[in-house]
Design an enzyme around this catalytic site. Sequence first.
Site, mmCIF file in Angstrom:
data_model
loop_
_atom_site.group_PDB
_atom_site.id
_atom_site.type_symbol
_atom_site.label_atom_id
_atom_site.label_comp_id
_atom_site.label_asym_id
_atom_site.label_seq_id
_atom_site.Cartn_x
_atom_site.Cartn_y
_atom_site.Cartn_z
ATOM 1 N N LYS A 85 0.667 -1.175 0.142
ATOM 2 C CA LYS A 85 -0.171 -0.075 -0.282
ATOM 3 C C LYS A 85 0.883 1.515 -0.051
ATOM 4 C CE LYS A 85 -1.735 1.601 3.958
ATOM 5 N NZ LYS A 85 -1.665 3.484 4.348
ATOM 6 N N ASN A 86 1.857 1.140 0.947
ATOM 7 C CA ASN A 86 2.438 2.704 1.009
ATOM 8 C C ASN A 86 3.538 2.825 0.063
ATOM 9 O OD1 ASN A 86 0.931 3.287 3.211
ATOM 10 N ND2 ASN A 86 2.327 2.675 4.565
ATOM 11 N N ARG A 112 -0.817 14.182 13.282
ATOM 12 C CA ARG A 112 -0.101 13.799 12.148
ATOM 13 C C ARG A 112 0.638 15.206 11.468
ATOM 14 N NH1 ARG A 112 -2.397 8.521 9.275
ATOM 15 N NH2 ARG A 112 -0.198 8.557 8.636
ATOM 16 N N PRO A 113 1.524 15.765 12.072
ATOM 17 C CA PRO A 113 1.885 17.174 11.503
ATOM 18 C C PRO A 113 2.775 16.711 10.159
ATOM 19 C CG PRO A 113 3.422 16.486 13.313
ATOM 20 C CD PRO A 113 2.157 15.623 13.326
ATOM 21 N N ILE A 114 2.683 17.879 9.514
ATOM 22 C CA ILE A 114 3.656 17.846 8.041
ATOM 23 C C ILE A 114 4.659 18.844 8.062
ATOM 24 C CG2 ILE A 114 1.803 16.712 6.596
ATOM 25 C CD1 ILE A 114 1.342 19.510 5.555
ATOM 26 N N ASP A 115 5.211 19.364 9.431
ATOM 27 C CA ASP A 115 6.072 20.452 9.355
ATOM 28 C C ASP A 115 7.457 20.056 8.764
ATOM 29 O OD1 ASP A 115 6.054 18.744 11.682
ATOM 30 O OD2 ASP A 115 8.021 19.647 12.067
ATOM 31 N N GLN A 116 7.859 18.728 8.543
ATOM 32 C CA GLN A 116 9.091 18.477 8.097
ATOM 33 C C GLN A 116 8.844 18.497 6.542
ATOM 34 O OE1 GLN A 116 11.815 18.365 10.076
ATOM 35 N NE2 GLN A 116 10.539 18.975 11.360
ATOM 36 N N ARG A 125 -4.051 9.818 3.745
ATOM 37 C CA ARG A 125 -2.805 10.575 4.017
ATOM 38 C C ARG A 125 -1.761 10.814 2.930
ATOM 39 N NH1 ARG A 125 -2.549 13.547 7.823
ATOM 40 N NH2 ARG A 125 -0.438 14.251 8.240
ATOM 41 N N ILE A 168 5.899 5.577 17.715
ATOM 42 C CA ILE A 168 5.779 6.529 16.674
ATOM 43 C C ILE A 168 4.503 7.464 16.847
ATOM 44 C CG2 ILE A 168 5.679 6.626 14.162
ATOM 45 C CD1 ILE A 168 8.183 5.188 14.867
#
Length: 418
Positions: free
Chosen positions: A22-23, A121-125, A92, A328
């Site tokens: 999937k991923n 589930r941040p996306i700052d990176q 996601r 995680i």
Amino acid sequence: MAKLSIQGGHPLFGQVRVSGRKNSAVAVIPAALLADGPTRLDNIPNIGDVAAYVAILRAMGARVEGADGGLLIEAERVDPRAVPYDRITQMRASYYLLGVLLARQGEAEVPLPGGCDIGPRPIDQHIKGLRALGAEVDISHGVVRARARSRRLLGARIYLDVTSVGATINLMLAACRAEGTTVIENAAKEPHVVDLATLLNAMGGHVVGAGTDAIRIHGTDRLHGVEHAIIADEIEAATWLLAAAASGGDVTVEGVIPRHLEPVAAKLREAGVAVEEDGDAVRAAARGRLRAVTVKTLPYPGFPTDAQQPMTACLASAEGNSVVTESIWDGRFKHVEELKRMGAHIRVEGRTAFIEGVPRLSGAPVQATDLRAGAALIVAALGADGTTDVGGCEHVDRGYEDIAGKLLALGGQVRREP
Ligand code: EPU
């Protein structure tokens, strides 16, 4: 809501061919937009997240045709502002469109992603990396708008403050058509990062070091269409091995890379299960009741967080006290309340679950709240007394191809209800 009704106490026996990962699928599908010319992707699983991505690409103007487990993707023109909100919020990995569209067209407008509710589930990176590559990024009203300051993104050295699979992949996608060299440090090492690098290199890209914590990408102006078959889904494979263990059965997963399964295989061996590998197959045979073990999730090659929930379900009926630590995600124990309905003795404190194994779980109506929670409840149901009705199986369909059909083929007593 889709429901699986499972009659426990029937051990699973036999062989099961594992579908494509999937991923990987949700990374290589948007990556196909980077190529001039058609790309053929094989071993693509027939799951909800893939269907959602195909719908997104079509809404943006790409040609996507599906046949025999494969997809043909061609995107002469795509509208970087036509990313449909309703589909984006179903999963996601829609955030990979940021990297792809910036690389391809120098601009992107993508609603914030959805996906399983397993904690913040941040996306700052992702954003930090894209800014380092020369993009202006603004997030407002639930939409990420990004624009390259010059015609192409510019290579940069990026250190990720947390090892993020998503940020690593997004930045690889963005950097492969940038001007100059990008280095991603503290990069994720998951096998689907390597799978994506294989695809990008076949397209004419220059990605070196995928699978280590430093990935170097030499940007190129053009990439060309290719054929690429994605790797097997080791989380699906792990789920079958755990289902064999929980049901007291003997299952061989076929078409896998056994090394990818080693963290789960090692824990199953500790728990008393016979696990053997043979070429591209791994077999797990239960030998009586499982023994308690200690598990801590970690980035690859540690024990995968995506297998933590089914592992917890297995340990609910192991002999002794197990400890499972999730390092995680903050909210990945939602299945525990449902396991308790089935008679499990589990106490969660912060990110740790303390499991006092009971001799046997008992069937009950339960509800899947996310993808792997659903897988966990199915694993638990297979070893439980009586019938378990697992509701919310549409979550499971997002990531497992034909779960009911595969269960039936292994001798599970399963009925699917709409
Ligand atoms: N994180 C940040 N900032 C970021 C990105 C991540 O703080 O910008 C943190 C997260 O909060 C988390 C950790 O870093 O604590 C790891 O997150 P990561 O970015 O690696 O996760 P992801 O890319 O969003 C992918 C998988 C997940 C899997 C994780 C970890 C996809 C589409 N999803 O998520 O898969 O759990 O990596 O391996 O690839 C699943 O398949 O069930 C699933 C949830």
